[in-house]
Design an enzyme around this catalytic site. Structure first.
Site, PDB file in Angstrom:
ATOM      1  N   HIS A 155      31.807  45.969 -39.327  1.00  0.00           N
ATOM      2  CA  HIS A 155      30.374  45.664 -39.181  1.00  0.00           C
ATOM      3  C   HIS A 155      29.884  44.515 -40.055  1.00  0.00           C
ATOM      4  CE1 HIS A 155      30.024  47.836 -42.962  1.00  0.00           C
ATOM      5  NE2 HIS A 155      28.826  47.321 -43.098  1.00  0.00           N
TER       6      HIS A 155
HETATM    7  C1  UD1 Z   1      23.409  46.556 -43.635  1.00  0.00           C
HETATM    8  C2  UD1 Z   1      23.682  45.923 -45.010  1.00  0.00           C
HETATM    9  C3  UD1 Z   1      25.165  46.018 -45.342  1.00  0.00           C
HETATM   10  C4  UD1 Z   1      25.637  47.453 -45.234  1.00  0.00           C
HETATM   11  C5  UD1 Z   1      25.278  48.028 -43.863  1.00  0.00           C
HETATM   12  C6  UD1 Z   1      25.617  49.486 -43.783  1.00  0.00           C
HETATM   13  C7  UD1 Z   1      22.145  44.077 -45.504  1.00  0.00           C
HETATM   14  C8  UD1 Z   1      21.958  42.598 -45.459  1.00  0.00           C
HETATM   15  N1  UD1 Z   1      23.310  44.509 -44.980  1.00  0.00           N
HETATM   16  O1  UD1 Z   1      24.131  45.809 -42.673  1.00  0.00           O
HETATM   17  O2  UD1 Z   1      25.374  45.567 -46.661  1.00  0.00           O
HETATM   18  O3  UD1 Z   1      27.025  47.479 -45.406  1.00  0.00           O
HETATM   19  O4  UD1 Z   1      23.858  47.902 -43.640  1.00  0.00           O
HETATM   20  O5  UD1 Z   1      25.719  49.893 -42.451  1.00  0.00           O
HETATM   21  O6  UD1 Z   1      21.328  44.805 -45.998  1.00  0.00           O
HETATM   22  N2  UD1 Z   1      20.799  47.949 -35.961  1.00  0.00           N
HETATM   23  C9  UD1 Z   1      20.389  48.874 -35.056  1.00  0.00           C
HETATM   24  N3  UD1 Z   1      20.034  50.106 -35.514  1.00  0.00           N
HETATM   25  C10 UD1 Z   1      20.071  50.434 -36.817  1.00  0.00           C
HETATM   26  C11 UD1 Z   1      20.487  49.475 -37.726  1.00  0.00           C
HETATM   27  C12 UD1 Z   1      20.851  48.232 -37.307  1.00  0.00           C
HETATM   28  O7  UD1 Z   1      20.344  48.625 -33.852  1.00  0.00           O
HETATM   29  O8  UD1 Z   1      19.737  51.583 -37.158  1.00  0.00           O
HETATM   30  C13 UD1 Z   1      21.196  46.597 -35.466  1.00  0.00           C
HETATM   31  C14 UD1 Z   1      20.025  45.682 -35.319  1.00  0.00           C
HETATM   32  O9  UD1 Z   1      20.274  44.862 -34.235  1.00  0.00           O
HETATM   33  C15 UD1 Z   1      20.081  44.841 -36.558  1.00  0.00           C
HETATM   34  C16 UD1 Z   1      21.594  44.746 -36.801  1.00  0.00           C
HETATM   35  O10 UD1 Z   1      22.095  46.009 -36.368  1.00  0.00           O
HETATM   36  O11 UD1 Z   1      19.463  43.606 -36.366  1.00  0.00           O
HETATM   37  C17 UD1 Z   1      21.973  44.544 -38.227  1.00  0.00           C
HETATM   38  O12 UD1 Z   1      21.301  45.470 -39.073  1.00  0.00           O
HETATM   39  P1  UD1 Z   1      20.986  45.095 -40.608  1.00  0.00           P
HETATM   40  O13 UD1 Z   1      20.299  46.229 -41.251  1.00  0.00           O
HETATM   41  O14 UD1 Z   1      20.374  43.744 -40.681  1.00  0.00           O
HETATM   42  O15 UD1 Z   1      22.424  44.907 -41.216  1.00  0.00           O
HETATM   43  P2  UD1 Z   1      23.717  45.815 -41.158  1.00  0.00           P
HETATM   44  O16 UD1 Z   1      24.763  45.054 -40.419  1.00  0.00           O
HETATM   45  O17 UD1 Z   1      23.365  47.170 -40.676  1.00  0.00           O
HETATM   46  N1  UDP Z   2      30.287  56.437 -41.158  1.00  0.00           N
HETATM   47  C1  UDP Z   2      29.832  57.448 -40.319  1.00  0.00           C
HETATM   48  N2  UDP Z   2      29.978  57.277 -38.978  1.00  0.00           N
HETATM   49  C2  UDP Z   2      30.559  56.186 -38.439  1.00  0.00           C
HETATM   50  C3  UDP Z   2      31.020  55.150 -39.308  1.00  0.00           C
HETATM   51  C4  UDP Z   2      30.855  55.310 -40.664  1.00  0.00           C
HETATM   52  O1  UDP Z   2      29.341  58.468 -40.796  1.00  0.00           O
HETATM   53  O2  UDP Z   2      30.661  56.099 -37.228  1.00  0.00           O
HETATM   54  C5  UDP Z   2      30.081  56.602 -42.598  1.00  0.00           C
HETATM   55  C6  UDP Z   2      31.319  56.429 -43.432  1.00  0.00           C
HETATM   56  O3  UDP Z   2      32.028  57.660 -43.498  1.00  0.00           O
HETATM   57  C7  UDP Z   2      30.751  55.983 -44.766  1.00  0.00           C
HETATM   58  C8  UDP Z   2      29.509  55.197 -44.367  1.00  0.00           C
HETATM   59  O4  UDP Z   2      29.210  55.565 -43.027  1.00  0.00           O
HETATM   60  O5  UDP Z   2      30.311  57.080 -45.536  1.00  0.00           O
HETATM   61  C9  UDP Z   2      29.787  53.726 -44.465  1.00  0.00           C
HETATM   62  O6  UDP Z   2      28.712  53.037 -43.927  1.00  0.00           O
HETATM   63  P1  UDP Z   2      28.822  51.526 -43.478  1.00  0.00           P
HETATM   64  O7  UDP Z   2      30.222  51.206 -43.169  1.00  0.00           O
HETATM   65  O8  UDP Z   2      27.793  51.342 -42.410  1.00  0.00           O
HETATM   66  O9  UDP Z   2      28.295  50.738 -44.749  1.00  0.00           O
HETATM   67  P2  UDP Z   2      28.947  50.205 -46.092  1.00  0.00           P
HETATM   68  O10 UDP Z   2      29.575  51.341 -46.792  1.00  0.00           O
HETATM   69  O11 UDP Z   2      29.897  49.111 -45.746  1.00  0.00           O
HETATM   70  O12 UDP Z   2      27.776  49.638 -46.819  1.00  0.00           O
END
Ligand code: UD1
Ligand code: UDP
Length: 363
Positions: free
Chosen positions: A206
């Protein structure tokens, strides 16, 4: 009063065991920024991890000027600033390295509130990552820092942060160990996807730098196609959105599924032959669950997992990904990592943080 301000899936998981302790011991307000908002990224975690409802959920939709994305600072900063101005906490707890973390820290600082940073001190040394900038800025703005390991404490020392930092482990272990047995008993995910223990690899992708470019995302998926295992990927919304935009059909050994709840995620991770990921939390959980991990990045801020021999950095180079996967299956890596102590602690980090806060804040 203490306000905890978080806003993403991993922050819900990592705060899940701490929030009840803060509620019990302090005048505690819990705020969710709404950065993540989909049911499968938010609601299922509140339900499964029995996290109480926040006192306030900020929602981008209610703002007059809608942001480009819910992680956009033009939404987060004014919304969190209003929340802090109206409720006037003495301390603001933030977690990790997301846009919500920085927005909450900036808003807290603007109103002269003391910042408490949990999961402080992590460094990938790659300043192109927005997360790395957030870590550095928030660490330097914080009054109290809760640091997972001695290594991160040393990183902070080198940056001149010498006081008020406490090595406590990582709260991810608290959640992971607590729900691991429950996952064994309750999850039916393996039956549902028709796979058995060790028959498959588990992957999550991601990071913006991996999924936002069609060349890179497709290169990763092609590399996964050459592995000897079925690869199961629950798709983060960012991954899914990009894959749809790029119009790429995934190779046949890859099974893409919807994001999993925590119980199913633990079960599928525990039973995988190995894990491939660019997630921070998944690297920590892999070593906690004693599953070998291949990290699809050139660097990590979870260095302890690499030095323990449980995590292998490959970037997105298909040959390296392939070699490491073969090495994991062809050697005793999995057996060896069963006996290494978990660098992220024993599952009591939330308790430790609470005790330190009681000592420091109630004096
Ligand atoms: C964010 C964090 C990243 C973290 C990740 C955990 C930032 C810049 N990045 O990344 O460090 O590892 O969360 O998962 O804060 N979206 C949805 N539904 C949701 C959330 C996101 O549809 O509930 C989609 C939207 O299109 C959004 C895109 O995902 O624009 C990215 O979401 P965003 O919160 O900007 O960044 P993440 O990739 O989720
Ligand atoms: N996770 C989850 N369901 C999924 C993928 C990940 O519950 O389908 C959990 C995973 O076990 C971990 C957390 O989400 O605890 C990690 O989140 P993510 O990878 O979105 O963010 P990051 O840790 O990189 O910030």
């Amino acid at each position: 009063m203490i306000s905890t301000i978080i806003g993403t899936r991993p922050e819900i998981i990592k705060m899940s065991r701490l929030i009840p302790l803060l509620d019990k011991n302090f005048d505690h307000r819990f705020v969710f920024s709404g950065q993540h908002y989909s049911k499968e990224m938010v609601d299922i975690f509140f339900e499964q991890l029995k996290v109480r409802q926040p006192n306030h959920v900020l929602t981008p939709g209610k703002l007059e000027h809608k942001p480009m994305a819910s992680s956009d600072y033009t939404y987060l900063l004014p919304a969190i600033s209003n929340e802090i101005r109206e409720n006037n906490p003495d301390y603001v707890i933030v977690y990790g390295d997301t846009n919500s973390t920085l927005a909450a820290a900036l808003a807290a600082q603007k109103f002269g509130k003391k910042i408490i940073h949990i999961e402080a001190g992590l460094r990938s040394f790659d300043e192109r990552m927005s997360e790395e900038l957030v870590r550095i800025l928030v660490d330097h703005m914080s009054e109290l820092l809760f640091v997972p390991t001695d290594l991160e404490s040393m990183f902070l020392e080198k940056e001149g942060i010498k006081n008020n930092k406490f090595v406590v482990g990582n709260t991810v272990v608290d959640a992971c160990l607590y729900y691991s047995d429950i996952a064994d008993k309750e999850s039916r995910i393996l039956e549902n996807i028709g796979l058995q223990k060790d028959e498959y690899a588990f992957a999550t992708i991601h990071r913006a730098e991996n999924v936002d470019s069609p060349e890179k995302l497709i290169k990763i998926l092609r590399a996964l196609a050459t592995l000897d295992k079925q690869v199961v990927i629950p798709m983060h919304p960012r991954h899914k959105k990009r894959l749809n935009e790029f119009g790429y059909n995934v190779p046949s050994n890859i099974k893409t599924i919807e994001p999993l709840g925590y119980i199913d995620a633990l079960k599928i991770m525990k039973n995988a032959a190995y894990v491939l990921t660019d997630s921070g939390g998944v690297q920590e959980e892999a070593i906690t669950l004693k599953v070998p991990c291949i990290t699809l990045r050139e660097t990590t801020e979870r260095w302890e997992t690499v030095s323990a021999g449980a995590n292998f950095l490959t970037g997105i180079d298909p040959r390296l990904i392939n070699y490491k996967a073969k090495m994991i299956l062809g050697t005793d890596v999995k057996t060896k990592i069963q006996n290494i102590p978990n660098p992220y602690g024993d599952g009591k980090t939330s308790e430790r943080i609470t005790n330190i806060l009681l000592d420091k804040l109630k004096k």
